[in-house]
Write a protein that holds these residues in place. Sequence first.
Motif, PDB file in Angstrom:
ATOM      1  N   ALA A 108       0.742  -1.036  -0.087  1.00  0.00           N
ATOM      2  CA  ALA A 108      -0.074   0.270  -0.081  1.00  0.00           C
ATOM      3  C   ALA A 108       0.899   1.344   0.222  1.00  0.00           C
ATOM      4  CB  ALA A 108      -1.077  -0.032   1.117  1.00  0.00           C
ATOM      5  N   ASP A 109       1.911   1.395   0.766  1.00  0.00           N
ATOM      6  CA  ASP A 109       2.836   2.300   0.839  1.00  0.00           C
ATOM      7  C   ASP A 109       3.529   2.632  -0.437  1.00  0.00           C
ATOM      8  OD1 ASP A 109       4.041   4.271   2.793  1.00  0.00           O
ATOM      9  OD2 ASP A 109       5.893   2.935   2.168  1.00  0.00           O
ATOM     10  N   ALA A 115       1.862   7.090  -6.544  1.00  0.00           N
ATOM     11  CA  ALA A 115       0.729   7.833  -6.929  1.00  0.00           C
ATOM     12  C   ALA A 115       1.133   9.257  -6.710  1.00  0.00           C
ATOM     13  CB  ALA A 115      -0.401   7.440  -6.735  1.00  0.00           C
ATOM     14  N   GLY A 116       2.269   9.811  -5.878  1.00  0.00           N
ATOM     15  CA  GLY A 116       2.308  11.000  -5.321  1.00  0.00           C
ATOM     16  C   GLY A 116       1.992  11.339  -4.031  1.00  0.00           C
ATOM     17  N   ALA A 117       1.426  10.490  -3.322  1.00  0.00           N
ATOM     18  CA  ALA A 117       0.931  10.819  -1.884  1.00  0.00           C
ATOM     19  C   ALA A 117       2.228  10.666  -0.981  1.00  0.00           C
ATOM     20  CB  ALA A 117      -0.265   9.535  -1.662  1.00  0.00           C
ATOM     21  N   THR A 118       1.806  11.382   0.255  1.00  0.00           N
ATOM     22  CA  THR A 118       2.818  11.601   1.169  1.00  0.00           C
ATOM     23  C   THR A 118       2.157  10.983   2.535  1.00  0.00           C
ATOM     24  OG1 THR A 118       4.159  13.258   0.145  1.00  0.00           O
ATOM     25  CG2 THR A 118       4.580  12.815   2.270  1.00  0.00           C
ATOM     26  N   ASP A 124      -3.386   9.760   6.439  1.00  0.00           N
ATOM     27  CA  ASP A 124      -3.052   8.435   6.974  1.00  0.00           C
ATOM     28  C   ASP A 124      -4.457   7.452   6.728  1.00  0.00           C
ATOM     29  OD1 ASP A 124      -4.530   9.722   8.780  1.00  0.00           O
ATOM     30  OD2 ASP A 124      -3.586   8.804  10.604  1.00  0.00           O
ATOM     31  N   GLU A 125      -5.711   8.311   6.529  1.00  0.00           N
ATOM     32  CA  GLU A 125      -6.813   7.592   6.151  1.00  0.00           C
ATOM     33  C   GLU A 125      -6.734   6.932   4.814  1.00  0.00           C
ATOM     34  OE1 GLU A 125     -10.268   6.038   7.783  1.00  0.00           O
ATOM     35  OE2 GLU A 125      -8.564   7.311   8.587  1.00  0.00           O
ATOM     36  N   VAL A 126      -6.019   7.593   3.961  1.00  0.00           N
ATOM     37  CA  VAL A 126      -5.674   6.959   2.557  1.00  0.00           C
ATOM     38  C   VAL A 126      -5.243   5.571   2.701  1.00  0.00           C
ATOM     39  CG1 VAL A 126      -4.894   7.151   0.086  1.00  0.00           C
ATOM     40  CG2 VAL A 126      -6.127   9.249   1.380  1.00  0.00           C
ATOM     41  N   TRP A 127      -3.974   5.493   3.452  1.00  0.00           N
ATOM     42  CA  TRP A 127      -3.140   4.529   3.858  1.00  0.00           C
ATOM     43  C   TRP A 127      -4.150   3.296   4.390  1.00  0.00           C
ATOM     44  CZ3 TRP A 127      -0.397   8.361   2.040  1.00  0.00           C
ATOM     45  CH2 TRP A 127       0.898   7.894   1.621  1.00  0.00           C
ATOM     46  N   GLN A 130      -6.319   1.623   1.609  1.00  0.00           N
ATOM     47  CA  GLN A 130      -5.604   0.886   0.704  1.00  0.00           C
ATOM     48  C   GLN A 130      -5.250  -0.229   1.375  1.00  0.00           C
ATOM     49  OE1 GLN A 130      -5.612   1.759  -2.446  1.00  0.00           O
ATOM     50  NE2 GLN A 130      -4.206   0.410  -3.190  1.00  0.00           N
ATOM     51  N   ILE A 131      -4.727  -0.337   2.646  1.00  0.00           N
ATOM     52  CA  ILE A 131      -4.577  -1.551   3.356  1.00  0.00           C
ATOM     53  C   ILE A 131      -5.668  -2.251   3.668  1.00  0.00           C
ATOM     54  CG2 ILE A 131      -3.865  -2.326   5.694  1.00  0.00           C
ATOM     55  CD1 ILE A 131      -1.765   0.169   5.737  1.00  0.00           C
ATOM     56  N   ASP A 132      -6.742  -1.748   3.969  1.00  0.00           N
ATOM     57  CA  ASP A 132      -7.804  -2.433   3.968  1.00  0.00           C
ATOM     58  C   ASP A 132      -8.496  -3.195   2.619  1.00  0.00           C
ATOM     59  OD1 ASP A 132     -10.878  -2.857   5.512  1.00  0.00           O
ATOM     60  OD2 ASP A 132     -11.569  -1.819   3.967  1.00  0.00           O
ATOM     61  N   TRP A 133      -8.376  -2.399   1.763  1.00  0.00           N
ATOM     62  CA  TRP A 133      -8.914  -2.883   0.325  1.00  0.00           C
ATOM     63  C   TRP A 133      -8.016  -4.172   0.153  1.00  0.00           C
ATOM     64  CZ3 TRP A 133      -6.189  -2.818  -4.523  1.00  0.00           C
ATOM     65  CH2 TRP A 133      -6.848  -3.015  -5.697  1.00  0.00           C
ATOM     66  N   LEU A 134      -6.847  -4.005   0.039  1.00  0.00           N
ATOM     67  CA  LEU A 134      -5.619  -5.130  -0.036  1.00  0.00           C
ATOM     68  C   LEU A 134      -5.997  -6.289   0.758  1.00  0.00           C
ATOM     69  CD1 LEU A 134      -2.387  -3.099  -0.944  1.00  0.00           C
ATOM     70  CD2 LEU A 134      -3.398  -4.574  -2.495  1.00  0.00           C
TER      71      LEU A 134
END
Length: 144
Positions: A108-109, A115-118, A124-127, A130-134
């Motif tokens: 996920a990281d 994708a350009g996110a930091t 952190d909610e995006v991380w 993404q972890i939840d989805w995977l």
Amino acid sequence: MGTKRPHTNPRRQKLENMKNKGGFLRIKGETFPYDVLVCLGVKREEILAYFDKHFVDALSPKDLENLEMKGHGRVVRLDNNAFVLWTADFPKTPEQFGWLAHEIFHTADLMLRKAGATLSDDSDEVWAYQIDWLTKIIFKAFKL
């Protein structure tokens, strides 16, 4: 109100050799344009054979060098921007599930950074999503 669509589309996934013993799962990019090949409990030679059978593009020399197990798990971003999430063992113990969770985080990281996110307090909610989805896709496919 219509029926709520599930977040994942099983037609977009390729699943092979799943009988609680390991195998491969190809996750097509949905949230980001990056595919992930999940390899649980398989050897390097099996991954290379899978690539030879299922993918037109050859692995680059750099990809081949990076596809070496150096511990219990590994995540590699390939030159074609796909990812390989690989664990040496098929998870059955709490320790092995921890290794899988560790590699899911790295996947996920790397995807989000590509994708350009930091990672920050504001992102952190995006991380987490993404972890939840995977995690959901992997656990359902491998019946974990």
